[in-house]
Design a protein around this motif. Structure first.
Motif, PDB file in Angstrom:
ATOM      1  N   LYS A   1     -29.918   0.126 -12.249  1.00 28.29           N
ATOM      2  CA  LYS A   1     -31.262  -0.318 -12.633  1.00 28.29           C
ATOM      3  C   LYS A   1     -31.259  -1.799 -12.972  1.00 28.29           C
TER       4      LYS A   1
ATOM      5  N   ALA B   1     -24.696  11.280 -11.641  1.00 29.10           N
ATOM      6  CA  ALA B   1     -25.885  10.712 -10.986  1.00 29.10           C
ATOM      7  C   ALA B   1     -26.711   9.905 -11.979  1.00 29.10           C
ATOM      8  N   ASP B   2     -26.865  10.452 -13.194  1.00 33.85           N
ATOM      9  CA  ASP B   2     -27.628   9.735 -14.219  1.00 33.85           C
ATOM     10  C   ASP B   2     -26.981   8.398 -14.534  1.00 33.85           C
TER      11      ASP B   2
ATOM     12  N   GLN C   1     -24.681  16.063 -12.207  1.00 32.22           N
ATOM     13  CA  GLN C   1     -25.884  15.410 -12.717  1.00 32.22           C
ATOM     14  C   GLN C   1     -25.590  14.226 -13.641  1.00 32.22           C
TER      15      GLN C   1
ATOM     16  N   LYS D   1     -27.494   5.923 -11.787  1.00 29.96           N
ATOM     17  CA  LYS D   1     -28.867   5.433 -11.815  1.00 29.96           C
ATOM     18  C   LYS D   1     -29.004   4.321 -12.852  1.00 29.96           C
TER      19      LYS D   1
ATOM     20  N   SER E   1     -31.481  -0.354 -18.064  1.00 29.45           N
ATOM     21  CA  SER E   1     -30.178  -0.336 -17.404  1.00 29.45           C
ATOM     22  C   SER E   1     -29.103   0.261 -18.308  1.00 29.45           C
TER      23      SER E   1
END
Lengths: 172, 354, 197
Positions: free
Chosen positions: B69, B61-62, B58, B65, B240
């Motif tokens: 952004k 993944a964060d 996780q 992401k 971001s």
């Protein structure tokens, strides 16, 4: 030139450059940021003189607390060139220049005649700045000025409390 | 003789720095995961469990992401300071790790390598100095955003950190009176031989703990980023990875603060009830160092958990309550603690004669 | 309420509460222990810590599903009889019954050689339900004289377009009971009963 000398010149340039930018920059927030850089460079000088305690206290007190308060106030007031009233009094400018030049003259004269120019600093060898020695010196040789300054701080604190105290409004 | 540098020394310090930086980043990454998991199980939920086994991927993944952004820099902000803000936050968060003793020493290639990057004789003051600089990241970022809410967050952060730094410093002075040293390594050494400092300074520890919560901007002191009053406070305008830096810096700060608390009050890398000299004889220096580091990290992990536990229990203070607590409760309390400690230390040095 | 007296109503609303669960707000000034704040914090932290060991009501949805209630009304299914013939005769009673006007159909006559496909002479050539309009009330199920439509135990999955929610005959028809026995049993669930002729 040893590594200490290189660092010394670098830090000196940084200090003076930062100090000039404090005066020269238009935005007061930038001025404060340059002042912080100057404080850091001065702390670097302290470290070069083996006075880590002074260096870190300089950072904690000046860069960490006082400058934060300065920044706080300046950000809150949002000072910038537009909000500044136009400077009409030209003589203030000339008075400032004259005063600054006189101070410079006095400083140069004083330093020139002093004996300390032969050995300016003890690079990396002195141990006065270490905390135990500093404590001993403060509480033996310089105990009177030390206590006087503490009284000064106390009076300043009381003054702050008195100023910030709310006015008691008596209903007639 | 221009530069005389012990190359092996530089190399070993460099490797140590890389390890410390990398592991604190890794721990901060998994602290975000831990935060979400702890929040979930305390609210009878399950928490992230989709990315990878048990949701262990996780944080990756964060991070991905955040990286992908869109980066938005507001039009009327000062661009340089806007970027400088999160960088400073990250920098000050990473710098503190330099003086923390992660373990005693290891023996490799015929050299004793200390598991502390720099044993400065004023170690704890260094931590203090760097922590007091941490507020610049927030203040500069918030001002550069050119946004009222951000500025409010930044001002709150500044006043809060300045207020609580005082109580923290005074609580620390009492501890310094007891131990008589500023070096973290020496302090840990004392605690390994005697009792942990928590038993000598329980009130000091409590004050220190509360102030650490305030310095890290964690609940119940997270007013600078109060999302329901200030839309996210100082990082309202950030997006971001710059936002990621702010969030990351918070978790690194938490980890470093936990480490400092462990070193100061909970015996650092000391393993309780174990005689280290015997242990060194039986399994060797390197393994003992590993055990010590594990012990240290275990204690730090407990404090990380404490941070999260408190966050999901206690609601946020109001601003005036925060200031009242700082100035009217904690500072008098820590002054009292300092006076009592000073008196006791003086009595002890006089062999308990008045 | 059995001893309710109208003349006592004022007394009831002002003095006596209907349940004994109401708690009066305590407005006394806080005691020293309460003002110390820490006992309350520890109490709260004990509560949150206790919740770590509670059973979680959440289930891991796609892997684990909750059983539907026996009266659940989900997606429609057009039924077939035991030989696999469509029950629907396109009588239009379901469309009339539908309060949301979600059902449209077109009837057609059964040709020679189609007896194995449709049970009676008339059948629905087109049968559409707009799942965005449908309120899943189940009135179509009740209106149907031929046991041809019933509401199953699934719900309409998400879709990217509105036209994806208009379900045609090929979406609604239950699988063939002989050719696709397993799929048929699965679609049937435990609910529909085939009337024996």
């Amino acid at each position: 030139m040893g590594i200490a000398a290189i660092l010394f010149w670098f830090l000196s340039a940084l200090t003076i450059g930062g100090a000039i930018m404090v005066v020269a920059s238009k935005n007061p927030v930038y001025s404060i940021l340059y002042l912080i850089i100057t404080f850091f460079a001065i702390s670097g000088h302290y470290v070069l003189m083996n006075a880590q305690f002074l260096a870190i206290v300089n950072i904690i007190v000046y860069a960490g607390a006082i400058m934060v308060l300065f920044l706080f106030v300046v950000m809150l007031m949002n000072l910038n060139a537009e909000s500044e009233p136009p400077q009409k009094k030209r003589y203030l400018f000339f008075a400032g220049v004259v005063a600054g030049c006189s101070l410079m003259l006095v400083l140069v004269a004083a330093l020139k005649s002093s004996s300390s120019q032969i050995q300016l600093v003890q690079m990396g060898s002195g141990d006065v700045g270490l905390i135990s020695n500093l404590g001993k010196v403060l509480f033996t040789d310089y105990v009177f000025p030390f206590e006087i300054s503490s009284v000064l701080f106390l009076s300043a604190m009381i003054g702050a409390v008195v100023i910030s105290k709310k006015e008691v409004v008596h209903p007639e | 003789m221009l530069l005389t540098i012990d190359l092996a020394f530089v190399l070993e310090k460099l490797i140590l720095i890389v390890i410390v930086v990398m592991s604190s980043l890794l721990i901060a990454m998994y602290a975000t995961f831990g935060e979400r998991k702890v929040a979930a199980i305390m609210q009878d939920r399950r928490g992230p469990n989709r990315a990878g086994p048990f949701g262990l991927l996780q944080p990756v993944a964060d991070g991905m992401k955040l990286f992908f952004k869109e980066e938005i820099i507001p039009n009327f902000s000062s661009k340089f300071l806007f970027i400088l803000g999160p960088c400073l936050a990250m920098l000050t968060a990473m710098m503190t790790g330099a003086v923390i003793p992660w373990g005693d020493k290891v023996h490799f290639f015929g050299r004793d390598i200390s598991l502390q990057i720099a044993d400065v004789n004023i170690g704890i003051l260094y931590v203090f100095g760097v922590v007091s600089l941490g507020v610049y990241g927030i203040m500069i970022g918030s001002w550069a955003s050119n946004n009222k809410f951000s500025l409010m967050g930044g001002l709150r952060a500044a006043s809060q950190i300045i207020s609580y730094e005082l109580a923290m410093g005074i609580a620390l002075i009492a501890l310094l009176m007891v131990t008589g040293t500023l070096s973290l390594k020496t302090m840990v050494g004392f605690q390994m031989d005697g009792y942990w400092n928590i038993f000598k300074q329980p009130l000091g520890f409590l004050i220190f703990l509360i102030c650490v919560f305030a310095e890290c901007n964690r609940t119940p002191f997270d007013l600078p980023e109060a999302e329901n009053e200030l839309i996210g406070g100082y990082h309202t305008e950030y997006s971001s990875m710059k936002l990621g830096f702010y969030l990351f810096a918070e978790y690194i700060n938490m980890f470093i603060s936990s480490s400092v608390m462990v070193s100061l009050f909970f015996g650092g890398y000391d393993i309780p009830f174990v005689n280290d000299a015997h242990l060194v004889e039986s399994i060797g220096v390197n393994w003992v160092a590993l055990l010590h580091t594990f012990s240290f990290l275990f204690k730090a992990a407990f404090f990380l958990f404490l941070f999260m536990w408190v966050r999901w229990t206690i609601p946020r203070f109001r601003y005036d309550q925060l200031m009242n607590l700082g100035w009217k409760v904690l500072i008098p309390l820590s002054l009292f603690n300092m006076l009592v400690t000073g008196a006791l230390v003086l009595l002890q040095q006089n062999n308990w004669h008045f | 309420m059995h001893n309710f007296k109208p003349w006592a109503a004022i007394e009831i609303t002002s003095m006596q509460s209907l349940t004994n669960r109401a708690k009066a707000v305590d407005r006394r000034p806080m005691s020293l222990l309460e003002r110390a704040y820490l006992p309350a914090i520890f109490k709260g932290m004990a509560i949150t810590f206790g919740h770590m060991f509670k059973k979680r009501p959440t289930i891991n949805y796609p892997e684990v599903t909750r059983p539907f209630s026996p009266v659940f009304r989900g997606l429609h299914v057009l039924n077939r009889d035991e030989e696999g013939r469509e029950n629907c005769t396109a009588c239009g009673l379901c469309a009339v019954a539908c309060p949301a006007e979600a059902i449209t159909m077109e009837a057609a006559e059964r040709q020679k050689g189609e007896e194995h496909l449709y049970r009676e002479e008339k059948y629905a050539a087109k049968y559409e339900i707009n799942m965005l309009r449908c309120i899943f009330c189940g009135l179509c199920e009740e209106a149907c004289p031929k046991d041809a439509i019933y509401l199953s135990e699934t719900f309409a999955p998400a879709n990217f377009q509105r036209k994806g929610f208009i379900y045609g005959k090929d979406d609604l028809l239950i699988p063939h009971p002989i050719n696709e026995k397993e799929a048929y049993d699965k679609a049937r669930g435990g609910r529909v009963t085939i009337k024996q002729a």
